[in-house]
Design an enzyme around this catalytic site. Structure first.
Site, PDB file in Angstrom:
ATOM      1  N   ARG A   1     -28.081  -7.741  16.290  1.00  0.00           N
ATOM      2  CA  ARG A   1     -27.163  -8.483  15.112  1.00  0.00           C
ATOM      3  C   ARG A   1     -25.896  -8.358  15.298  1.00  0.00           C
ATOM      4  NH1 ARG A   1     -29.612  -7.613   9.376  1.00  0.00           N
ATOM      5  NH2 ARG A   1     -28.528  -5.595   9.597  1.00  0.00           N
TER       6      ARG A   1
ATOM      7  N   ARG B   1       0.630  -9.796   7.417  1.00  0.00           N
ATOM      8  CA  ARG B   1      -0.545 -10.648   6.947  1.00  0.00           C
ATOM      9  C   ARG B   1      -0.295 -12.194   7.126  1.00  0.00           C
ATOM     10  NH1 ARG B   1      -1.292 -13.378   1.791  1.00  0.00           N
ATOM     11  NH2 ARG B   1      -3.466 -13.502   1.228  1.00  0.00           N
TER      12      ARG B   1
ATOM     13  N   GLU C   1     -32.411 -13.612  -1.704  1.00  0.00           N
ATOM     14  CA  GLU C   1     -32.615 -12.302  -1.114  1.00  0.00           C
ATOM     15  C   GLU C   1     -32.240 -11.274  -2.376  1.00  0.00           C
ATOM     16  OE1 GLU C   1     -30.401 -11.275   2.518  1.00  0.00           O
ATOM     17  OE2 GLU C   1     -28.912 -12.727   1.861  1.00  0.00           O
TER      18      GLU C   1
ATOM     19  N   TYR D   1     -20.423  -5.567  10.042  1.00  0.00           N
ATOM     20  CA  TYR D   1     -20.894  -4.100   9.477  1.00  0.00           C
ATOM     21  C   TYR D   1     -22.451  -4.414  10.037  1.00  0.00           C
ATOM     22  CZ  TYR D   1     -23.056  -4.505   5.059  1.00  0.00           C
ATOM     23  OH  TYR D   1     -23.933  -5.100   4.110  1.00  0.00           O
TER      24      TYR D   1
ATOM     25  N   LYS E   1     -23.376 -10.656   8.756  1.00  0.00           N
ATOM     26  CA  LYS E   1     -23.219  -9.514   8.086  1.00  0.00           C
ATOM     27  C   LYS E   1     -21.688  -8.990   8.060  1.00  0.00           C
ATOM     28  CE  LYS E   1     -25.885  -5.134   7.632  1.00  0.00           C
ATOM     29  NZ  LYS E   1     -26.066  -5.546   6.061  1.00  0.00           N
TER      30      LYS E   1
ATOM     31  N   LEU F   1     -29.660 -12.810   4.985  1.00  0.00           N
ATOM     32  CA  LEU F   1     -29.380 -12.153   6.104  1.00  0.00           C
ATOM     33  C   LEU F   1     -30.828 -12.086   7.052  1.00  0.00           C
ATOM     34  CD1 LEU F   1     -27.174 -10.211   7.604  1.00  0.00           C
ATOM     35  CD2 LEU F   1     -28.375  -8.577   6.497  1.00  0.00           C
TER      36      LEU F   1
HETATM   37  N1  PDD Z   1     -27.982  -4.286   3.515  1.00  0.00           N
HETATM   38  N2  PDD Z   1     -30.019  -8.823   2.981  1.00  0.00           N
HETATM   39  C1  PDD Z   1     -28.673  -8.478   2.524  1.00  0.00           C
HETATM   40  C2  PDD Z   1     -27.764  -9.500   1.783  1.00  0.00           C
HETATM   41  C3  PDD Z   1     -28.503  -7.094   3.086  1.00  0.00           C
HETATM   42  O1  PDD Z   1     -27.112  -6.734   2.668  1.00  0.00           O
HETATM   43  C4  PDD Z   1     -29.243  -6.302   3.882  1.00  0.00           C
HETATM   44  C5  PDD Z   1     -28.843  -4.957   4.367  1.00  0.00           C
HETATM   45  C6  PDD Z   1     -30.579  -6.873   4.159  1.00  0.00           C
HETATM   46  C7  PDD Z   1     -31.578  -5.951   4.985  1.00  0.00           C
HETATM   47  O2  PDD Z   1     -31.202  -6.060   6.273  1.00  0.00           O
HETATM   48  P1  PDD Z   1     -31.659  -4.896   7.059  1.00  0.00           P
HETATM   49  O3  PDD Z   1     -33.046  -4.802   6.968  1.00  0.00           O
HETATM   50  O4  PDD Z   1     -31.236  -5.270   8.522  1.00  0.00           O
HETATM   51  O5  PDD Z   1     -30.911  -3.617   6.594  1.00  0.00           O
HETATM   52  C8  PDD Z   1     -30.896  -8.141   3.627  1.00  0.00           C
HETATM   53  C9  PDD Z   1     -27.570  -3.051   4.139  1.00  0.00           C
HETATM   54  C10 PDD Z   1     -28.539  -1.946   4.262  1.00  0.00           C
HETATM   55  C11 PDD Z   1     -26.302  -2.444   3.286  1.00  0.00           C
HETATM   56  O6  PDD Z   1     -25.509  -3.373   2.990  1.00  0.00           O
HETATM   57  O7  PDD Z   1     -26.193  -1.384   3.143  1.00  0.00           O
END
Ligand code: PDD
Length: 287
Positions: free
Chosen positions: A52, A101, A183, A33, A151, A207
């Site tokens: 990405r 499945r 993170e 996503y 992601k 990420l």
């Molecule tokens: N989340 N690390 C993780 C684990 C994340 O899920 C996200 C983003 C980030 C920051 O990435 P970016 O700057 O590209 O948004 C870092 C999104 C916003 C979400 O899951 O809603």
């Protein structure tokens, strides 16, 4: 008016949107996503998110549902159809459904990926009361899988971490592995010492945040020093400031970690300055 969403080629009211119960996103979390923010009706850093997404798909041998130009057009159509001025566009691609499945991936020639997008209207996303207050975080063990650079929609543990934070009366959780912060539950984590911004270096452990990349570039341009290295919760508690970055909250000051206030417990000067610079520059470059 009901929200218009996008499912596999169609723009339809959300009540009419359906995906198969055999979809691998639903059964196996076999999907990736992106979340792209919208300011002034325009997309922030779409190119970064598209790049990405392509990487996530490649890493998982998942076919792209369409070209990135087509994706940009779908984003724009949804923003327009739903009259979004400030908010988010959520995009999800799964490996689709072969009507049963099976752990084995289906043949991409016969099973097409599922593509779903929807908007989230968030007035006040930029001028956020939460950012003026700052976030309180707790630390929790990072027990996620080891391809956090992809992601994927496997978000159960990040959701659990967020719930642990909520239960503790806090806003978010920072994840810790082998003694070091990886993170945040859904954002990248930083500390500030003097004029220096410290954040973990890129690897499969975190990420590769699109906001992170932009913020580090803008910080260097503003003569701030950037150091990419590991840090502990103890070092963070003694830092001058801390903050997180994400597409959904931009630069979010952190004012408390595991019950220890940072400085005077209010958002730090550098975090607030970076938030301002980021919002200004990204609005100018929005598409
Ligand atoms: N989340 N690390 C993780 C684990 C994340 O899920 C996200 C983003 C980030 C920051 O990435 P970016 O700057 O590209 O948004 C870092 C999104 C916003 C979400 O899951 O809603």
């Amino acid at each position: 008016m009901s929200r218009i969403v996008y499912v596999n080629g169609d723009y339809i009211p959300e009540e009419q949107a359906t995906v198969s119960i055999f979809d691998r996103g639903f059964l196996m979390a076999d999907g990736v996503y992106e979340v792209t923010s919208v300011l002034g009706g325009k997309l922030i850093d779409f190119a970064g998110h598209a790049k990405r997404l392509e990487r996530s798909l490649t890493e998982l041998d998942m076919p792209a549902p369409c070209t990135m130009d087509e994706l940009l057009e779908i984003h724009r159509q949804l923003v327009e159809k739903n009259g979004i001025d400030e908010g988010l566009v959520y995009l999800q691609v799964t490996r689709g459904s072969d009507g049963d499945r099976d752990f084995v991936f289906p043949d991409p020639e016969t099973t097409k990926p599922t593509l779903v997008l929807f908007t989230q209207n968030k007035p006040g996303l930029a001028d956020s009361p939460a950012a003026r207050k700052g976030a309180k975080v707790i630390s929790v063990p990072d027990i996620r899988w080891h391809r956090r650079d992809i992601k994927t929609v496997q978000l159960l543990y990040p959701s659990m971490a967020k719930m642990m934070a909520k239960k503790a009366g806090c806003d978010d959780a920072w994840l810790v592995e082998d003694g070091f912060v990886t993170e945040g539950s859904s954002n990248n984590a930083y500390i500030v010492k003097g004029n220096k911004i410290i954040t973990r270096e890129l690897s499969n452990d975190i990420l590769h945040g699109i906001t992170r990349a932009a913020v580090l570039t803008l910080a260097a341009e503003a003569q701030m020093e950037v150091e990419e290295r590991n840090f502990t919760i103890e070092e963070a508690q003694q830092a001058d400031e801390a903050f997180t970055t994400s597409a959904s909250a931009f630069v979010m000051p952190v004012v408390e970690i595991d019950g220890t206030k940072l400085g005077d417990g209010t958002p730090g000067r550098i975090a607030l300055r970076l938030r301002e610079i980021y919002l200004d520059e990204m609005r100018k470059a929005a598409v």
